[in-house]
Design an enzyme around this catalytic site. Sequence first.
Site, PDB file in Angstrom:
ATOM      1  N   THR A   1      -3.501   0.641  -0.021  1.00 35.20           N
ATOM      2  CA  THR A   1      -4.654   1.081   0.783  1.00 35.20           C
ATOM      3  C   THR A   1      -5.721  -0.006   0.913  1.00 35.20           C
ATOM      4  O   THR A   1      -6.575   0.066   1.784  1.00 35.20           O
ATOM      5  CB  THR A   1      -5.337   2.299   0.131  1.00 35.20           C
ATOM      6  OG1 THR A   1      -5.848   1.887  -1.145  1.00 35.20           O
ATOM      7  CG2 THR A   1      -4.367   3.454  -0.058  1.00 35.20           C
TER       8      THR A   1
ATOM      9  N   ARG B   1      -8.458  -3.912  -6.242  1.00 33.23           N
ATOM     10  CA  ARG B   1      -8.019  -3.485  -4.914  1.00 33.23           C
ATOM     11  C   ARG B   1      -6.649  -2.845  -5.040  1.00 33.23           C
ATOM     12  O   ARG B   1      -5.721  -3.463  -5.556  1.00 33.23           O
ATOM     13  CB  ARG B   1      -7.917  -4.738  -4.053  1.00 33.23           C
ATOM     14  CG  ARG B   1      -8.463  -4.595  -2.693  1.00 33.23           C
ATOM     15  CD  ARG B   1      -8.585  -5.926  -2.033  1.00 33.23           C
ATOM     16  NE  ARG B   1      -7.341  -6.676  -1.927  1.00 33.23           N
ATOM     17  CZ  ARG B   1      -7.005  -7.383  -0.859  1.00 33.23           C
ATOM     18  NH1 ARG B   1      -7.786  -7.407   0.188  1.00 33.23           N
ATOM     19  NH2 ARG B   1      -5.900  -8.072  -0.828  1.00 33.23           N
TER      20      ARG B   1
ATOM     21  N   ASP C   1      -3.942 -15.268  -4.372  1.00 28.36           N
ATOM     22  CA  ASP C   1      -4.637 -14.283  -5.198  1.00 28.36           C
ATOM     23  C   ASP C   1      -5.452 -15.035  -6.257  1.00 28.36           C
ATOM     24  O   ASP C   1      -4.889 -15.642  -7.168  1.00 28.36           O
ATOM     25  CB  ASP C   1      -3.605 -13.357  -5.859  1.00 28.36           C
ATOM     26  CG  ASP C   1      -4.286 -12.213  -6.587  1.00 28.36           C
ATOM     27  OD1 ASP C   1      -5.164 -12.485  -7.438  1.00 28.36           O
ATOM     28  OD2 ASP C   1      -3.961 -11.052  -6.304  1.00 28.36           O
TER      29      ASP C   1
ATOM     30  N   ASP D   1      -4.893 -14.072  -9.996  1.00 26.36           N
ATOM     31  CA  ASP D   1      -3.588 -14.518 -10.497  1.00 26.36           C
ATOM     32  C   ASP D   1      -3.579 -16.035 -10.717  1.00 26.36           C
ATOM     33  O   ASP D   1      -3.019 -16.533 -11.695  1.00 26.36           O
ATOM     34  CB  ASP D   1      -2.471 -14.163  -9.509  1.00 26.36           C
ATOM     35  CG  ASP D   1      -2.211 -12.657  -9.468  1.00 26.36           C
ATOM     36  OD1 ASP D   1      -2.958 -11.910 -10.117  1.00 26.36           O
ATOM     37  OD2 ASP D   1      -1.273 -12.246  -8.761  1.00 26.36           O
TER      38      ASP D   1
END
Length: 207
Positions: A107, A103, A199, A202
């Site tokens: 945007t 991703r 995340d 992560d």
Amino acid sequence: MKSVTVITHPLVQHNLTRLRDKRTRPQEFRRVLSEIAALMLYEATRSFAVRRASVQTPLAPARGFTLSREVVLVPVLRAGLGMLDSILQLLPGARVGFIGLKREETTLRAQFYHKSLPKDLQRFEVILIDPMLATGGSAVAAMDLLAELGARRVRLVNLVAAPEGIKHVRQHYPALPIFTAAIDRKLNGRGYIMPGLGDAGDRLFGV
Ligand code: PRP
Ligand code: URA
């Protein structure tokens, strides 16, 4: 919500809570994500077609069942990798395809960086694996690719979904069954699921 199954099993919810906890370090995060994936797979495969089969036990003939179709597991890199191993242990005969999507931070559009899948998916049961369904952009991009390759029976297994992501997937693939452990409140301004778990990639890999 149509075709969305929220898996409320106590072990799934217990493990999800450990994954949400910011104190859970990558080593434990990997282990718990793997455990929860196996638990979720039971629910996600409940409607797999089976055919009758007979075998000989050491004592007598016995009737049973075998899966009707071969299975292809498709983790979306990176975070989907965290759910792959335990699912593969339960479906050791499955093939594994990979979709790399990232991703873009501003945007929020998902860009492909890797594709490796069987050429024709028509005869397979496909399980698309990604812990997070946020805007739904990654899931729709992955589904577009699977559809191009002829996939007819796909189910999406993720851990935490945002209502926005479910809606987006629904608009493009209304009949796709989605299995999740939670539908959270909403996305924040940066496209993260709230409260979510942060995340996922992560937290799995520490990077
Ligand atoms: C995360 C997650 C999903 C995607 C969901 O991956 O694992 O693939 O975001 O977001 P979306 O529904 O808005 O598309 P990311 O692109 O951060 O890559 P990573 O797994 O390598 O960290
Ligand atoms: N990807 C993640 O890993 N977490 C989110 O909350 C949204 C996208």
